[in-house]
Motif scaffolding. Structure first.
Motif, short mmCIF file in Angstrom:
data_model
loop_
_atom_site.label_atom_id
_atom_site.label_comp_id
_atom_site.label_asym_id
_atom_site.label_seq_id
_atom_site.Cartn_x
_atom_site.Cartn_y
_atom_site.Cartn_z
N LYS A 48 -60.60 28.53 28.05
CA LYS A 48 -61.61 29.56 27.83
C LYS A 48 -60.96 30.95 27.77
O LYS A 48 -61.34 31.79 26.97
N GLN A 49 -59.96 31.14 28.64
CA GLN A 49 -59.23 32.41 28.63
C GLN A 49 -58.53 32.60 27.29
O GLN A 49 -58.58 33.68 26.71
N ASN A 50 -57.90 31.54 26.80
CA ASN A 50 -57.22 31.63 25.50
C ASN A 50 -58.20 31.92 24.37
O ASN A 50 -57.89 32.71 23.45
N LEU A 51 -59.36 31.30 24.42
CA LEU A 51 -60.37 31.57 23.39
C LEU A 51 -60.86 33.02 23.47
O LEU A 51 -61.08 33.66 22.43
N ALA A 52 -61.01 33.53 24.69
CA ALA A 52 -61.44 34.93 24.84
C ALA A 52 -60.37 35.87 24.29
O ALA A 52 -60.69 36.88 23.62
N GLU A 53 -59.09 35.56 24.55
CA GLU A 53 -57.99 36.38 24.02
C GLU A 53 -57.98 36.36 22.49
O GLU A 53 -57.77 37.38 21.84
N LEU A 54 -58.22 35.17 21.94
CA LEU A 54 -58.26 35.03 20.48
C LEU A 54 -59.45 35.80 19.91
O LEU A 54 -59.32 36.51 18.89
N ALA A 55 -60.59 35.68 20.57
CA ALA A 55 -61.80 36.36 20.08
C ALA A 55 -61.63 37.87 20.08
O ALA A 55 -62.16 38.57 19.20
N MET A 56 -60.87 38.40 21.03
CA MET A 56 -60.65 39.85 21.10
C MET A 56 -59.89 40.37 19.88
O MET A 56 -60.01 41.54 19.51
N THR A 57 -59.12 39.51 19.25
CA THR A 57 -58.31 39.95 18.10
C THR A 57 -59.07 39.86 16.78
O THR A 57 -58.58 40.35 15.76
#
Length: 189
Positions: free
Chosen positions: A82-91
């Motif tokens: 979920k953290q990785n998806l949030a990081e990806l979504a921020m970009t």
């Protein structure tokens, strides 16, 4: 015994009666020592069974903690995803990065708690494994002590049949070895 009530002893009957009511100190000493060894052996056997049960319970507790730790590590991995998806979504362009940044921070803090719990459960599992191994070692000592006393009892029976003094000494020696092994078990050595 005949029908008229007259009884004639044969030589074998006489020897059996003499043995049953005689004062054979050698046989009496062997019989008493055999009874003592059997009683002590039963106590050693009980202790052996108890330590075997303890070892199994500790092993079970270790497995439970290891499973719980695995569950926590899986939960940790899910939070990482979920953290990785949030990081990806921020970009991604046109996305509210502030919302995902808050999620990112929340996942990071949740992961730390989950990680500590998983590590704690792994430590508990290792401790239970150690307790299981120690109890199993103690069980083996009790089993060795019990076996030595069983051998001593068998030697005592042979001693009674053969009336050999060296077998009597051997029987007592093996019984002594059993007591030494029991002392090692008692002291967890």
């Amino acid at each position: 015994m005949s029908e008229s009530g007259f009884h004639v002893h044969g030589p074998h009957d006489h020897e059996l009666e003499h043995a049953a009511h005689g004062n054979d100190d050698f046989a009496s000493r062997i019989a008493v020592m055999t009874a003592i060894m059997a009683t002590v052996g039963a106590l050693f056997g009980f202790q052996g069974g108890a330590t075997q049960n303890d070892a199994a319970m500790f092993k079970n507790d270790a497995a439970i903690r290891k499973t719980e730790a695995s569950d926590q590590w899986n939960y940790y991995q899910a939070k990482s995803n979920k953290q990785n998806l949030a990081e990806l979504a921020m970009t991604l362009p046109g996305v509210d990065a502030g919302k995902y940044k808050a999620d990112l921070e929340r996942y990071k803090s949740e992961k730390e708690v989950i990680k500590k719990k998983a590590e704690s459960l792994e430590a508990e599992s290792a401790e239970f494994e150690h307790k299981s191994e120690a109890a199993l070692h103690q069980h083996h000592r009790w089993a060795q002590a019990t076996t030595a006393l069983q051998i001593a009892i068998s030697l005592a029976a042979i001693t009674l049949l053969t009336r050999k003094k060296w077998l009597q000494i051997g029987s007592y020696g093996v019984a002594g070895l059993g007591v030494v092994l029991a002392a090692l078990a008692w002291l967890h050595i």
